[in-house]
Design a protein around this motif. Sequence first.
Motif, mmCIF file in Angstrom:
data_model
loop_
_atom_site.group_PDB
_atom_site.id
_atom_site.type_symbol
_atom_site.label_atom_id
_atom_site.label_comp_id
_atom_site.label_asym_id
_atom_site.label_seq_id
_atom_site.Cartn_x
_atom_site.Cartn_y
_atom_site.Cartn_z
ATOM 1 N N PRO A 73 -12.696 -19.921 21.957
ATOM 2 C CA PRO A 73 -13.273 -19.600 20.627
ATOM 3 C C PRO A 73 -13.841 -18.027 20.297
ATOM 4 O O PRO A 73 -13.789 -17.750 19.084
ATOM 5 N N LYS A 79 -10.437 -13.147 16.359
ATOM 6 C CA LYS A 79 -11.820 -13.715 16.935
ATOM 7 C C LYS A 79 -12.966 -12.807 17.100
ATOM 8 O O LYS A 79 -12.573 -11.758 17.042
ATOM 9 N N ASP A 82 -11.785 -9.622 19.230
ATOM 10 C CA ASP A 82 -10.359 -9.461 18.493
ATOM 11 C C ASP A 82 -9.461 -8.626 19.149
ATOM 12 O O ASP A 82 -9.511 -7.266 19.309
ATOM 13 N N TYR A 359 -20.732 -21.573 19.630
ATOM 14 C CA TYR A 359 -19.993 -20.406 19.058
ATOM 15 C C TYR A 359 -20.546 -20.044 17.679
ATOM 16 O O TYR A 359 -20.372 -19.036 17.339
ATOM 17 N N GLY A 363 -20.697 -16.154 18.385
ATOM 18 C CA GLY A 363 -19.435 -15.632 17.800
ATOM 19 C C GLY A 363 -19.913 -14.248 16.665
ATOM 20 O O GLY A 363 -19.407 -13.160 16.949
#
Length: 373
Positions: A73, A79, A82, A359, A363
């Motif tokens: 993830p 993401k 990236d 995440y 993230g």
Amino acid sequence: MTEFIPPATRFHTLPSPFPMKRGGALHGARIAYETWGALNAARDNAILILTGLSPDAHAAASEANPDAGWWDPMLGPGKPIDSDRWFVVCVNSLGSCKGSTGPASVDPATGEPYRLDFPELALEDVADAAMSVVRALGIERLACVIGNSMGGMCALAFLHRHRGVARSHINISGSARALPFSIAIRSLQREAIRLDPAWNQGRYDEAHYPDAGMRMARKLGVITYRSALEWDGRFGRVRLDSDRRDDEDPFGLEFEVESYLEGHARRFVRRFDPNCYLYLSRSMDWFDLAETASDGRDVMAALAALRVEKALAIGVATDILFPLQQQQQIADGLRAGGADAHFLPLPSPQGHDAFLVDYERFGPAVGGFLAGL
């Protein structure tokens, strides 16, 4: 242990001899790694990921291997890390059993597995091996080096031994030195393996394997990877159904949490070599950035000497294995050296392993930092 190497994995042969910090050298050793994205013309968009103790180099899916990786993830097109912008390299640690040379590998001098004849392993050796991969890929300077858990320790060793090789650093649930509690836990894990008669001073095989010792070591680890808060919320005091209990064993599994630990441990046992586990675990206990600096400086001075331009140290409030004060120390030390360094404590209930599951918090933190480079 049957070794499985994902199809996207590539290999770099280390210079021979490859000297080890604590003595000895390796000949014909290799490092497994995978890449995502493309290196740009200026060769300045590379990110290196250094992992925790057990992951392989397959951090995420790719065209060569669409199977999900251990950090799927977080890494890929669009993401947080990236791969449309960054050229990402993830290495499997020297000393591991996931493609890189370690105690389970064949010693070219004897034609037999190294076992305990493998040289003493330090995280500085892991860092130097990763650097060899970076140079082989034609990268002069990394945009960022990211380290998780043990990888956070390796990243600091990497930045110390190869000054100026990275513009920035993200340290996730890592530390500049091992604390007594963490050393104590890992010591018990190693003892569980070594006290299994089948370990046999490292001379086991598939038919005579220290399953019990590895199970206990893994259970101890998993207990510390998560938090008491999560264990309570996830399992409470729920008991196993009668058909899942062994009534013939008066001290057998009774609670759901026990069953979870048992299942998790059994899945791990034959997927990671016991001797590799011992070597990597000990290398974490040995690590002390101040000692690595070897000129009498304390940890803060050693961190200040790393001289990265920008850094982010992320920790989790419920992490008992690498507590928040260790990430705070990393940020403060790097800032003292002139870096634009920030400390981000996250309120995740999932303990040390939060970076592998939470995440929604990790993230944006990682992606936001990288977007600012």
